[in-house]
Each structure stands twice: as C-alpha cells, then as structure tokens.
Design an enzyme around this catalytic site. Structure first.
Site, PDB file in Angstrom:
ATOM      1  N   PRO A   1      40.879  31.164  46.010  1.00  0.00           N
ATOM      2  CA  PRO A   1      40.246  29.846  46.177  1.00  0.00           C
ATOM      3  C   PRO A   1      39.590  29.669  47.547  1.00  0.00           C
ATOM      4  CG  PRO A   1      42.604  29.632  45.652  1.00  0.00           C
ATOM      5  CD  PRO A   1      42.316  31.077  45.763  1.00  0.00           C
TER       6      PRO A   1
ATOM      7  N   ASP B   1      17.907  30.428  31.875  1.00  0.00           N
ATOM      8  CA  ASP B   1      19.240  29.853  32.066  1.00  0.00           C
ATOM      9  C   ASP B   1      19.238  28.813  33.168  1.00  0.00           C
ATOM     10  OD1 ASP B   1      20.664  31.225  30.227  1.00  0.00           O
ATOM     11  OD2 ASP B   1      21.516  32.685  31.614  1.00  0.00           O
TER      12      ASP B   1
ATOM     13  N   GLU C   1      51.406  33.394  46.637  1.00  0.00           N
ATOM     14  CA  GLU C   1      50.914  32.476  47.673  1.00  0.00           C
ATOM     15  C   GLU C   1      49.730  33.042  48.445  1.00  0.00           C
ATOM     16  OE1 GLU C   1      54.002  31.709  46.468  1.00  0.00           O
ATOM     17  OE2 GLU C   1      52.944  29.813  46.192  1.00  0.00           O
TER      18      GLU C   1
ATOM     19  N   ARG D   1      25.394  39.255  32.760  1.00  0.00           N
ATOM     20  CA  ARG D   1      24.141  38.675  32.260  1.00  0.00           C
ATOM     21  C   ARG D   1      22.914  39.180  33.014  1.00  0.00           C
ATOM     22  NH1 ARG D   1      24.397  34.644  28.836  1.00  0.00           N
ATOM     23  NH2 ARG D   1      22.390  33.754  29.420  1.00  0.00           N
TER      24      ARG D   1
HETATM   25  N1  ADE Z   1      42.721  32.458  42.383  1.00  0.00           N
HETATM   26  C1  ADE Z   1      43.353  31.279  42.273  1.00  0.00           C
HETATM   27  N2  ADE Z   1      42.480  30.271  42.191  1.00  0.00           N
HETATM   28  C2  ADE Z   1      41.222  30.831  42.253  1.00  0.00           C
HETATM   29  C3  ADE Z   1      39.900  30.301  42.226  1.00  0.00           C
HETATM   30  N3  ADE Z   1      39.672  28.998  42.133  1.00  0.00           N
HETATM   31  N4  ADE Z   1      38.887  31.157  42.315  1.00  0.00           N
HETATM   32  C4  ADE Z   1      39.112  32.490  42.437  1.00  0.00           C
HETATM   33  N5  ADE Z   1      40.332  33.036  42.468  1.00  0.00           N
HETATM   34  C5  ADE Z   1      41.390  32.217  42.380  1.00  0.00           C
END
Ligand code: ADE
Length: 245
Positions: free
Chosen positions: A87, A167, A114, A152
């Site tokens: 994330p 697209d 984590e 793609r």
């Molecule tokens: N791993 C956990 N959440 C994620 C996300 N939002 N994007 C990519 N990998 C992740």
C-alpha cells in the site's frame, strides 16, 4: 513477456490462470507466468519466511534472506524489473502498466503480514506498487491486478488493438455509454443518434458523453490532459448546458 510472481500462496493465482484473457494469452505464448513459492527459498527446517520486528511491535515482518534468494535465482540479467506490491507503493495507473509491458521480465513480490524488512526495499526492489488506498491482507490480489492491467498492453493479448486505444485512461477520458440489442427494453430506448448511420455525428455524441462523465466524476483527468479544440468546444457546450439547467 514473463511475470515471475513470488508468494507464499501460489494457489491464489489459480483463478487468474484458469479463465479469460490471461489464460488465452498464456496459451498463445504471448505471456508467461511463473509462480514461485517463497518457502522453497528458505533454508531452515520450518521454512520460516517471517519474523518479529526489531524494536518490538505486534505482528510479523517478511525476512530478507528468502526474498533475496528467490529474486537472485529468478531474475534475468536483461530488461527485468523487480516490483513489490504494497500500500506504500506508487499508485498503479495506465501509464505505469504500459511502462511495465515494455520489460521482458516483471518480478512481482507479494508482501504479507505487517510488511517486509526495509533492506528488501532498499537493495532489491526497483518499484513499489499500490493498487489503491486500502489495505489488503497481502499483495497477491494486487499482483493479479497488475498482471491484468499490464497484459492489455502486450500486442495480441486483447483481440483488437483499437479497443485498448479507446479504453478509459488510455484515451485519458472515462468511457462513453454502449448499447446493444434490443433497441427498446421495458420501454427504455437506445439513443436515436446511434441509428443515424452518420459516423461523424455518432463519434461526436460519444465524445460528448465521455466528456460529460469525466467532468462529473473525474475532473482531475481533464486537468492532466491536453484537450483537442473539438474537446474544448464540446466541454464549453456541456458547461453552458449545465448552467442553464
Ligand atoms: N498489499 C496490501 N494492500 C495493498 C495495496 N493496496 N496495493 C498493493 N499491495 C497491497
């Protein structure tokens, strides 16, 4: 091109590989997908891939040794990029997907728990990627999304090259509405212009609809895009129609 995916859950990719465009692309030899179980790169008898964080905190962190061993065994010397799904990464968009499609090999490491030991990010990873501002329990679904989005852009994967160019996000606009038969369904009618046979008029109607939707939902896309004079004109028309209503 080849994706090499490093994960502790290779079985999570069964769905991606067993149907649809990706299965076909693999069948045609346009795309290769290698799945690598991170536990195969451990050296201890418990096949341990994670450990407690230094400094004390809840949860577990992926250890450096198995991931370094896996990447060093899998990574090819040329035209290869090593990515971590997290994330904290760069948000995936069409531009990044197209750039990844230019590599011969994309190594995708699925994060878990984590997080991963920071030395992996510092010394092994070329690109951290996020698929959105939410937290998944691991990077596997995110890796599958990357494979879909990148595939793609590989010539021949999507039936008609035209459809990729049209697209959303490739054109820089959201899609215009599409209709198919029947012409009238429960009293709801398909817009008349689509039966006019006038291709210029239809194209202009579609552009207007795409601009309307983009202006309403994603005005940021319009700001980051150089508009053509026709688009500027239609946009002005939409704005003045809005003022009137
Ligand atoms: N791993 C956990 N959440 C994620 C996300 N939002 N994007 C990519 N990998 C992740």
């Amino acid at each position: 091109m080849k994706f090499d995916i490093i994960t502790i859950f290779p079985e999570m990719f069964d769905g991606l590989l067993s149907a649809g465009v990706i299965k076909k692309a693999v069948g045609k030899g346009l795309l290769e997908i290698g799945l690598h179980d991170l536990r195969d790169y451990t050296t201890d008898k418990h096949c341990q891939v994670d450990d407690r964080p230094y400094g004390g905190l809840e949860g577990m962190v992926l250890k450096p040794e198995p991931i370094f061993r896996a990447v060093e065994a899998i990574r090819q010397p040329e035209k290869s990029i090593t990515c971590l799904l997290t994330p904290q990464g760069k948000p995936l968009n069409s531009r990044l997907a197209e750039r990844l499609a230019g590599f011969q090999q994309v190594v995708l490491i699925c994060g878990r728990y984590e997080g991963v030991d920071e030395r992996i990010i510092e010394y092994l990873i070329d690109q951290e990627i996020s698929i959105g501002d939410y937290v998944l329990t691991g990077g596997e679904l995110a890796a599958a999304v990357v494979v879909e989005a990148v595939a793609r852009f590989i010539p021949g994967v999507v039936g008609r090259e035209e459809s990729v160019r049209h697209d959303s996000f490739v054109s820089g606009l959201l899609d215009f509405p599409q209709y198919t038969r029947p012409r009238e369904f429960r009293g709801y009618r398909v817009p008349e212009v689509l039966f006019s046979g006038d291709h210029k008029k239809i194209a202009s109607w579609r552009l207007k609809k795409a601009l309307e939707k983009t202006l309403a939902r994603r005005p940021d896309l319009l700001e980051s895009r150089q508009l053509t004079s026709e688009e500027e004109e239609i946009l002005e028309e939409i704005k003045s129609e809005r003022k009137e209503s």
